[in-house]
Design a protein around this motif. Structure first.
Motif, PDB file in Angstrom:
ATOM      1  N   PRO A 169       0.831  -1.217   0.000  1.00 33.71           N
ATOM      2  CA  PRO A 169       0.000   0.000   0.000  1.00 33.71           C
ATOM      3  C   PRO A 169       0.859   1.258   0.000  1.00 33.71           C
ATOM      4  CG  PRO A 169      -0.766  -1.554   1.657  1.00 33.71           C
ATOM      5  CD  PRO A 169       0.533  -2.087   1.152  1.00 33.71           C
ATOM      6  N   THR A 170       0.385   2.289  -0.653  1.00 36.24           N
ATOM      7  CA  THR A 170       1.126   3.555  -0.730  1.00 36.24           C
ATOM      8  C   THR A 170       0.806   4.431   0.480  1.00 36.24           C
ATOM      9  OG1 THR A 170       0.986   3.464  -3.138  1.00 36.24           O
ATOM     10  CG2 THR A 170       1.573   5.582  -2.156  1.00 36.24           C
ATOM     11  N   ALA A 171       1.863   4.920   1.133  1.00 42.37           N
ATOM     12  CA  ALA A 171       1.671   5.774   2.308  1.00 42.37           C
ATOM     13  C   ALA A 171       1.128   7.127   1.879  1.00 42.37           C
ATOM     14  CB  ALA A 171       2.990   5.950   3.043  1.00 42.37           C
ATOM     15  N   PRO A 172       0.308   7.765   2.718  1.00 42.91           N
ATOM     16  CA  PRO A 172      -0.195   9.103   2.381  1.00 42.91           C
ATOM     17  C   PRO A 172       0.954  10.107   2.353  1.00 42.91           C
ATOM     18  CG  PRO A 172      -0.737   8.550   4.652  1.00 42.91           C
ATOM     19  CD  PRO A 172      -0.185   7.309   4.031  1.00 42.91           C
ATOM     20  N   PRO A 173       0.873  11.141   1.514  1.00 45.20           N
ATOM     21  CA  PRO A 173       1.953  12.132   1.464  1.00 45.20           C
ATOM     22  C   PRO A 173       2.111  12.846   2.808  1.00 45.20           C
ATOM     23  CG  PRO A 173       0.017  12.902   0.254  1.00 45.20           C
ATOM     24  CD  PRO A 173      -0.237  11.468   0.605  1.00 45.20           C
ATOM     25  N   ALA A 174       3.360  12.937   3.261  1.00 43.71           N
ATOM     26  CA  ALA A 174       3.623  13.551   4.568  1.00 43.71           C
ATOM     27  C   ALA A 174       3.765  15.064   4.435  1.00 43.71           C
ATOM     28  CB  ALA A 174       4.907  12.970   5.157  1.00 43.71           C
ATOM     29  N   PRO A 175       3.285  15.817   5.424  1.00 44.41           N
ATOM     30  CA  PRO A 175       3.537  17.264   5.427  1.00 44.41           C
ATOM     31  C   PRO A 175       5.043  17.516   5.530  1.00 44.41           C
ATOM     32  CG  PRO A 175       1.900  16.651   7.090  1.00 44.41           C
ATOM     33  CD  PRO A 175       2.508  15.385   6.597  1.00 44.41           C
ATOM     34  N   LYS A 176       5.504  18.604   4.963  1.00 41.39           N
ATOM     35  CA  LYS A 176       6.920  18.944   5.062  1.00 41.39           C
ATOM     36  C   LYS A 176       7.270  19.340   6.491  1.00 41.39           C
ATOM     37  CE  LYS A 176       8.907  20.286   0.647  1.00 41.39           C
ATOM     38  NZ  LYS A 176       9.682  21.333  -0.033  1.00 41.39           N
ATOM     39  N   GLY A 177       8.417  18.834   6.965  1.00 44.76           N
ATOM     40  CA  GLY A 177       8.914  19.246   8.265  1.00 44.76           C
ATOM     41  C   GLY A 177       9.618  20.588   8.173  1.00 44.76           C
ATOM     42  N   LEU A 178      10.350  20.955   9.235  1.00 40.29           N
ATOM     43  CA  LEU A 178      11.070  22.228   9.261  1.00 40.29           C
ATOM     44  C   LEU A 178      12.528  22.001   9.659  1.00 40.29           C
ATOM     45  CD1 LEU A 178       8.286  23.684   9.075  1.00 40.29           C
ATOM     46  CD2 LEU A 178       9.179  25.323  10.731  1.00 40.29           C
ATOM     47  N   TYR A 179      13.408  22.689   8.965  1.00 38.46           N
ATOM     48  CA  TYR A 179      14.829  22.729   9.316  1.00 38.46           C
ATOM     49  C   TYR A 179      15.115  24.165   9.737  1.00 38.46           C
ATOM     50  CZ  TYR A 179      19.920  22.242   8.843  1.00 38.46           C
ATOM     51  OH  TYR A 179      21.284  22.203   9.077  1.00 38.46           O
ATOM     52  N   ILE A 180      15.282  24.369  11.055  1.00 39.21           N
ATOM     53  CA  ILE A 180      15.416  25.713  11.625  1.00 39.21           C
ATOM     54  C   ILE A 180      16.894  25.990  11.899  1.00 39.21           C
ATOM     55  CG2 ILE A 180      14.659  27.240  13.484  1.00 39.21           C
ATOM     56  CD1 ILE A 180      12.392  25.120  14.009  1.00 39.21           C
ATOM     57  N   TYR A 181      17.431  27.045  11.326  1.00 38.49           N
ATOM     58  CA  TYR A 181      18.854  27.337  11.541  1.00 38.49           C
ATOM     59  C   TYR A 181      19.055  28.814  11.855  1.00 38.49           C
ATOM     60  CZ  TYR A 181      18.984  29.145   6.710  1.00 38.49           C
ATOM     61  OH  TYR A 181      18.766  29.851   5.566  1.00 38.49           O
ATOM     62  N   GLY A 182      20.191  29.108  12.516  1.00 41.06           N
ATOM     63  CA  GLY A 182      20.490  30.480  12.909  1.00 41.06           C
ATOM     64  C   GLY A 182      21.585  30.504  13.950  1.00 41.06           C
ATOM     65  N   ASN A 183      21.913  31.688  14.442  1.00 43.42           N
ATOM     66  CA  ASN A 183      23.011  31.869  15.387  1.00 43.42           C
ATOM     67  C   ASN A 183      22.673  31.297  16.762  1.00 43.42           C
ATOM     68  OD1 ASN A 183      24.710  33.160  13.566  1.00 43.42           O
ATOM     69  ND2 ASN A 183      23.815  35.177  13.994  1.00 43.42           N
ATOM     70  N   VAL A 184      23.700  31.232  17.603  1.00 42.01           N
ATOM     71  CA  VAL A 184      23.559  30.744  18.979  1.00 42.01           C
ATOM     72  C   VAL A 184      22.628  31.655  19.769  1.00 42.01           C
ATOM     73  CG1 VAL A 184      24.808  30.463  21.150  1.00 42.01           C
ATOM     74  CG2 VAL A 184      25.820  29.617  19.025  1.00 42.01           C
ATOM     75  N   GLY A 185      21.727  31.049  20.561  1.00 46.77           N
ATOM     76  CA  GLY A 185      20.889  31.825  21.485  1.00 46.77           C
ATOM     77  C   GLY A 185      19.732  32.558  20.859  1.00 46.77           C
ATOM     78  N   THR A 186      19.369  32.230  19.604  1.00 45.33           N
ATOM     79  CA  THR A 186      18.302  32.972  18.921  1.00 45.33           C
ATOM     80  C   THR A 186      16.938  32.319  19.051  1.00 45.33           C
ATOM     81  OG1 THR A 186      18.950  31.873  16.866  1.00 45.33           O
ATOM     82  CG2 THR A 186      19.839  34.070  17.263  1.00 45.33           C
ATOM     83  N   GLY A 187      16.841  31.206  19.764  1.00 46.35           N
ATOM     84  CA  GLY A 187      15.524  30.633  20.057  1.00 46.35           C
ATOM     85  C   GLY A 187      15.143  29.417  19.243  1.00 46.35           C
ATOM     86  N   LYS A 188      16.090  28.830  18.522  1.00 46.27           N
ATOM     87  CA  LYS A 188      15.771  27.679  17.655  1.00 46.27           C
ATOM     88  C   LYS A 188      15.213  26.514  18.474  1.00 46.27           C
ATOM     89  CE  LYS A 188      20.027  27.324  16.233  1.00 46.27           C
ATOM     90  NZ  LYS A 188      20.631  28.420  17.014  1.00 46.27           N
ATOM     91  N   THR A 189      15.934  26.138  19.519  1.00 53.03           N
ATOM     92  CA  THR A 189      15.510  24.982  20.315  1.00 53.03           C
ATOM     93  C   THR A 189      14.247  25.277  21.095  1.00 53.03           C
ATOM     94  OG1 THR A 189      17.807  24.270  20.497  1.00 53.03           O
ATOM     95  CG2 THR A 189      16.262  23.342  22.077  1.00 53.03           C
ATOM     96  N   MET A 190      14.109  26.502  21.590  1.00 56.05           N
ATOM     97  CA  MET A 190      12.891  26.902  22.293  1.00 56.05           C
ATOM     98  C   MET A 190      11.668  26.655  21.413  1.00 56.05           C
ATOM     99  SD  MET A 190      11.654  30.718  23.461  1.00 56.05           S
ATOM    100  CE  MET A 190      11.494  31.269  21.762  1.00 56.05           C
ATOM    101  N   LEU A 191      11.747  27.105  20.173  1.00 58.00           N
ATOM    102  CA  LEU A 191      10.613  26.971  19.255  1.00 58.00           C
ATOM    103  C   LEU A 191      10.347  25.506  18.912  1.00 58.00           C
ATOM    104  CD1 LEU A 191      11.632  29.994  17.041  1.00 58.00           C
ATOM    105  CD2 LEU A 191       9.565  29.878  18.453  1.00 58.00           C
ATOM    106  N   MET A 192      11.417  24.747  18.688  1.00 59.16           N
ATOM    107  CA  MET A 192      11.246  23.323  18.399  1.00 59.16           C
ATOM    108  C   MET A 192      10.586  22.610  19.574  1.00 59.16           C
ATOM    109  SD  MET A 192      14.104  20.383  17.562  1.00 59.16           S
ATOM    110  CE  MET A 192      14.502  20.180  19.303  1.00 59.16           C
ATOM    111  N   ASP A 193      10.996  22.970  20.793  1.00 59.77           N
ATOM    112  CA  ASP A 193      10.434  22.318  21.975  1.00 59.77           C
ATOM    113  C   ASP A 193       8.986  22.714  22.217  1.00 59.77           C
ATOM    114  OD1 ASP A 193      12.628  20.770  22.556  1.00 59.77           O
ATOM    115  OD2 ASP A 193      13.517  22.228  23.915  1.00 59.77           O
TER     116      ASP A 193
END
Length: 605
Positions: A169-193
């Motif tokens: 069986p064919t799996a349903p198309p998955a929504p695109k994930g996110l690759y979040i990048y930027g400088n240290v301390g700018t909130g990347k992990t906060m937003l992911m969490d």
């Protein structure tokens, strides 16, 4: 369920066992948000959480952060439908797999029965068959590879199964994930969490890993699978129970067992997909539903990281897993050293195909900003002189006194069957010197073990980092990463302030191979060497030295991250969150819940 930025509070209390939390909170952020919202049946989405924190004055508004929160909110909305679609898909897939396996066994039995019928033929037909076999063997090409006969039989059988049962069986198309990048301390992990916490109750299969832990777990699972394969090869005579119970002679059963082993070998051609299936997905018991992997701080520090990440992430993305990742770099910039270009390019292509790249473009380190708005830092003592030493010692005695005051040495388990001696500990509190943790050949696995077992860690005699002790500096950065990832309370006695702790980067790159070591047993080390040498996983090959390249820019990221995290770890709201987030207290909470449940059941009897 990890870190974020901790904001303005006036509490100066260190964690204490005398005032246990009434409820283990559903935390994606640490401890600066409204826990009543997070504990509700439907946790708020990342955009709602972000706006609430800005309105409460706990976060300073940043348009980049709000943009990422909005993207994550949209992804969360799409996940609800995708979860339902994947549940239906896995039901169909399970039925298809059962039907296919049943038909496959029927085909095998039919093939054996046909072979058995030859025994009842008269001697003339058997003679003709033998002559025909001899003639065909003479015509057989001399360069015919062993196993080709099995391969042909396997392919024919698979094609027949396709016609009988239909294709997968064919799996349903998955929504695109996110690759979040930027400088240290700018909130990347906060937003992911924030996003990770909001997926609770929406997505059945969800994991969150930091790079160090993920690489160690991958290496550990590779070793286990490789070892299992070696053990299977040594048990060539073993026959599956379903074959043993068939009404055939030994020779026929051995043929069936050989066909079964060949099928397993075909399915286990590559270890990395098997690691992805067993380790990240881990859906053997109940595969129904979608899968989300949150991966913090993707790096490509060496060839092993490139090959492992490429194989495993490709498998996960191909199977419909949605990935939300953070990094200091855009995907195309992860491999400036140019290691394994072809494999790396495949990884980048997969990420770009399945993830939206989102930049957090702020130049502000919000951890530093928050620290300036907080009360005095009371767990980082410097310089290493009598006054600071006395304060550090008093803190140690105060904290251990709250937890019973009985100081003992203890041995804790580390990955790959190793152990680590803890010289001084007391009910989740431990004390070390800098030399003990960073002056010896320890690595991420040891620091993960410390962080998982101890909610409060004291480290004495921390020197100023320089080129002269660059290996120790790298280990110290890895140690800080793991203590921070597990939300430990850290008390330091150091020679200088946090801002002046890392020196010498102007003179050259502070780098050491051991800083990214992946310890394992001898067989596992050999396995890793093969990955480094060949760009894939095999059981042979000659040992080669580990090659790891880390640019000066990556070093600067690491130093800035360590400083940023050390600053945040002194803020009151970070410290207030230790009791809610650290694994030590989560284990205690689960035990108390289990005990309460037992008392309730006894009372009802």
């Amino acid at each position: 369920m990890r870190r974020v930025f901790y904001l303005f509070s006036h509490s100066k209390k260190l964690i204490s066992p005398t005032n246990p939390a009434s409820k283990l909170r559903c935390i994606a952020l640490r401890s600066f948000c409204d826990h009543s919202l997070l504990c509700s049946q439907n946790p708020p989405g990342p955009l709602v959480q972000y706006k609430n924190l800005v309105e409460q004055g706990k976060l300073k508004h940043d348009p980049y952060q709000e943009g990422v929160a909005s993207e994550l909110e949209n992804l969360l909305a799409r996940l609800k439908k995708y979860e339902k679609d994947m549940e239906e898909y896995h039901i169909k897939l399970s039925d298809w797999e059962k039907s296919r396996e049943s038909e496959r066994r029927k085909l095998l039995v039919e093939e054996v029965e046909q072979q058995q019928q030859h025994k009842d033929e008269d001697w003339w037909k058997r003679l003709n068959n033998k002559l025909a076999d001899r003639w065909s063997s003479r015509k057989k090409p001399e360069n015919m590879e062993p196993g080709v006969g099995k391969w042909v039989s396997y392919v024919k059988r698979e094609k027949k199964l396709d016609s009988l049962v239909g294709r997968r069986p064919t799996a349903p198309p998955a929504p695109k994930g996110l690759y979040i990048y930027g400088n240290v301390g700018t909130g990347k992990t906060m937003l992911m969490d924030m996003f990770y916490g909001a997926t609770e109750g929406i997505v059945k299969h969800r994991r969150r890993y930091h790079f160090h832990e993920a690489m160690l777990r991958i290496n550990e699972h590779m070793h286990k699978i490789w070892k299992a394969q070696m053990e299977e090869k040594s048990l060539q005579s073993s026959i599956a129970s379903w074959i043993t119970n068939l009404p055939f002679d030994t020779k026929a059963k051995e043929w069936l067992a050989a066909e079964e082993r060949y099928k397993q070998e075909m399915q286990m051609k590559n270890i990395l997909p098997a690691v992805a299936d067993e380790f990240f997905l881990n859906q053997e018991e109940d595969r129904k539903g979608a899968s989300v992997l949150c991966f913090d701080e993707i790096q490509t520090v060496d060839v092993f990281a490139i090959v492992a990440l490429s194989g495993i992430l490709s498998r996960l993305l191909s199977s419909g897993t949605i990935i939300v990742a953070t990094s200091n770099r855009a995907p195309k910039d992860l491999n400036e050293a140019g290691m394994q270009r072809e494999i790396f390019q495949k990884l980048v292509s997969k990420l770009e195909q399945h993830c939206e790249n989102v930049l957090v473009g702020s130049e502000v380190d919000y951890r530093q900003f928050i620290a300036q708005r907080s009360v005095n830092q009371v767990h980082y003592f410097w310089p290493n002189e009598p006054e600071a030493v006395n304060t550090f010692e008093k803190k140690w005695h105060d904290v251990t006194g709250r937890f019973g005051g009985r100081i003992i040495s203890k041995t804790i388990s580390v990955m790959f069957g190793r152990t680590l001696e803890v010289p001084e500990s007391c009910e989740g509190v431990a004390r070390f010197t800098f030399e003990y943790l960073c002056g010896r050949p320890l690595g991420a696995a040891d620091y993960i073990a410390v962080a998982e077992n101890y909610h409060t860690v004291f480290i004495a005699d921390i020197p100023v980092m320089s080129m002269r002790i660059r290996d120790k500096a790298r280990r110290f950065i890895t140690l800080i990463d793991e203590l921070y990832n597990h939300h430990c309370c850290l008390c330091c006695l150091a020679s200088s302030s946090i801002d002046e702790l890392f020196q010498g980067t102007e003179d050259g790159t502070l780098f050491d191979l051991e800083s990214f070591q992946f310890e394992t047993e001898t067989e596992g080390a050999k396995l890793r060497r093969n990955v480094l040498a060949e760009g894939n996983v095999g059981s042979g090959g000659s040992p080669v030295g580990i090659t790891s390249i880390l640019s000066g820019q990556e070093e600067m990221f690491a130093f800035h991250r360590a400083v940023s995290r050390l600053v945040e770890m002194q803020t009151p709201l970070y410290l207030d969150g230790v009791r809610n987030v650290h694994p030590y207290f989560q284990r205690q909470h689960r035990k108390s819940q289990k005990f309460s449940g037992s008392l309730l059941s006894q009372a009802s009897i």
